[in-house]
Design a protein around this motif. Sequence first.
Motif, PDB file in Angstrom:
ATOM      1  N   VAL A 235       0.657  -1.179  -0.002  1.00  0.00           N
ATOM      2  CA  VAL A 235      -0.106  -0.088  -0.058  1.00  0.00           C
ATOM      3  C   VAL A 235       0.758   1.187   0.043  1.00  0.00           C
ATOM      4  N   ASP A 236       1.948   1.174   0.597  1.00  0.00           N
ATOM      5  CA  ASP A 236       3.066   2.305   0.753  1.00  0.00           C
ATOM      6  C   ASP A 236       3.598   2.702  -0.743  1.00  0.00           C
ATOM      7  N   LEU A 238       1.547   2.941  -3.500  1.00  0.00           N
ATOM      8  CA  LEU A 238       0.643   3.213  -4.038  1.00  0.00           C
ATOM      9  C   LEU A 238       0.341   4.712  -4.020  1.00  0.00           C
ATOM     10  N   THR A 239      -0.244   5.411  -5.062  1.00  0.00           N
ATOM     11  CA  THR A 239      -0.627   6.779  -5.083  1.00  0.00           C
ATOM     12  C   THR A 239      -2.112   6.640  -4.209  1.00  0.00           C
ATOM     13  N   ASP A 240      -2.545   8.156  -3.766  1.00  0.00           N
ATOM     14  CA  ASP A 240      -3.583   8.047  -3.192  1.00  0.00           C
ATOM     15  C   ASP A 240      -4.784   7.725  -3.905  1.00  0.00           C
ATOM     16  N   ARG A 256      -6.592   4.320  -2.111  1.00  0.00           N
ATOM     17  CA  ARG A 256      -5.847   3.202  -1.412  1.00  0.00           C
ATOM     18  C   ARG A 256      -6.378   2.467  -0.578  1.00  0.00           C
ATOM     19  N   GLU A 257      -7.519   2.821   0.144  1.00  0.00           N
ATOM     20  CA  GLU A 257      -8.278   1.840   1.356  1.00  0.00           C
ATOM     21  C   GLU A 257      -9.038   0.901   0.296  1.00  0.00           C
ATOM     22  N   ARG A 260      -6.191  -1.509  -0.624  1.00  0.00           N
ATOM     23  CA  ARG A 260      -5.929  -2.470   0.410  1.00  0.00           C
ATOM     24  C   ARG A 260      -6.751  -3.673   0.708  1.00  0.00           C
ATOM     25  N   HIS A 305       5.560   6.199  -7.493  1.00  0.00           N
ATOM     26  CA  HIS A 305       4.453   5.567  -6.917  1.00  0.00           C
ATOM     27  C   HIS A 305       3.647   4.829  -7.987  1.00  0.00           C
TER      28      HIS A 305
END
Length: 327
Positions: A235-236, A238-240, A256-257, A260, A305
Motif C-alpha cells: 500500500v505504501d 500506491l498513489t492516493d 488506497r483503502e 488495501r 509510486h
Amino acid sequence: MTATLPSSMVGVLSGALLVQTPRRCQTGRVAEISDGEAFDALTSPYRRELHVHCYRMLGSYQDAEDALQDTLLAAWQSFGSFEGRASLRTWLYRIATNRCLNALRSARRRPAVAWNVPGVTLPEPSRLGEVVWLQPYPDAALDYERTESLSLAFVTALQLLPPRQVAVLVLRDVLDFPALEVASMLDTTVSSVESALKRARARLPATPVVPSPADEALAARFVAAYESADLEALVDLLTDDVFISMPPMPYEYVGREAARTFCANLFTTRRYRLLPTRANGQPAFGTYVHGQATGLIVLTVRGDHIAAMTRFDETVIPFFALPQTLI
C-alpha cells in the motif's frame, strides 16, 4: 498464403516488388519468386506496425491478430485494384482500419465475465468499468519506442470513443497521416475528419505514460511486497488515487483503502510468485500460485509510486512467452 494470384496480377505484383523493396530483390529475381513469396516480401515490412494499429483500435491482442489476417487476405485478393495512387503502406492501413471498424461495430464484441478466482472473496468494488474487453500488448513484439501511445490508459480511453473517432484520432495523432489521406481511407471528407478529430481530442484524457528510470526500482519493491504478502509495504507504493481494474471482469477499485481491501483478500489464502516482463511500455508480471500461471499484472507508474494496477487472466500469458507452469 494458399490463394493464387491471377496471372494478370502477377506482373503488377512483381513490378511493385521491384519498386517497393529493391533491397529484397535484385533485377530478374522476381521471375523466380512464387506469388505467395512475392506478396510476403512486399507486405512483411508493414505487418508489425499494422498489428499494433489494429491493437490500438480494438484493445485486444487476439482481435488484432484476426484483423491483421483479414487485412492481408483482403490485400491478397484485391491486389489487382491497387493502382499505386497512394503508397502501399497507406493502402494497407486503409484496409486494416476498415476491418477494425467492422469489428468495433460488430455484435461479437466480448461481454464482461464474473469473478472467477477460486478461494478468493471479491470485496465490494468502487464501481463497474465500461471497458471490459482489453488485453495487454507485449513490449517484446514492438520494434519502435513510441510506447506512450500504447499505454493501457490510452488504449482504454480509445475504447470509449465511437469507432469512427477512434480511427481518425489514431490515424491523425498517432500515425501522422495527413487529413486528406485519412479522408480517402474512410471514404469521407476532410472537414468530416477534422470534426471527428476535434470531438475525439475533447473526450480523450491526457494520460501519456512514459517509461521512468524509477520503474525498475519500484518494480523490485512491488515484487518483494507482493510475494511476501506484505500488505502495508504494498500500500505504501500506491498513489492516493490508485486505480485497480481486471478486464474482462468489470470490477474496479479506486483509492488506497479500496486497494488495501482488495489486496488483503488476495493474500488471505494465496501466496504468489511473480515473473517480470513488460507490456504496453509498462512494468508487468506474470503471477503464479502453486507453480501455475494465474494471470498478468501491469503497473502504471507515476513518479515514484504506482498509479494503477491492471490484472489480466491467465489467457494472456502465451503472448509474453511466459511459462504456464513453474518447475
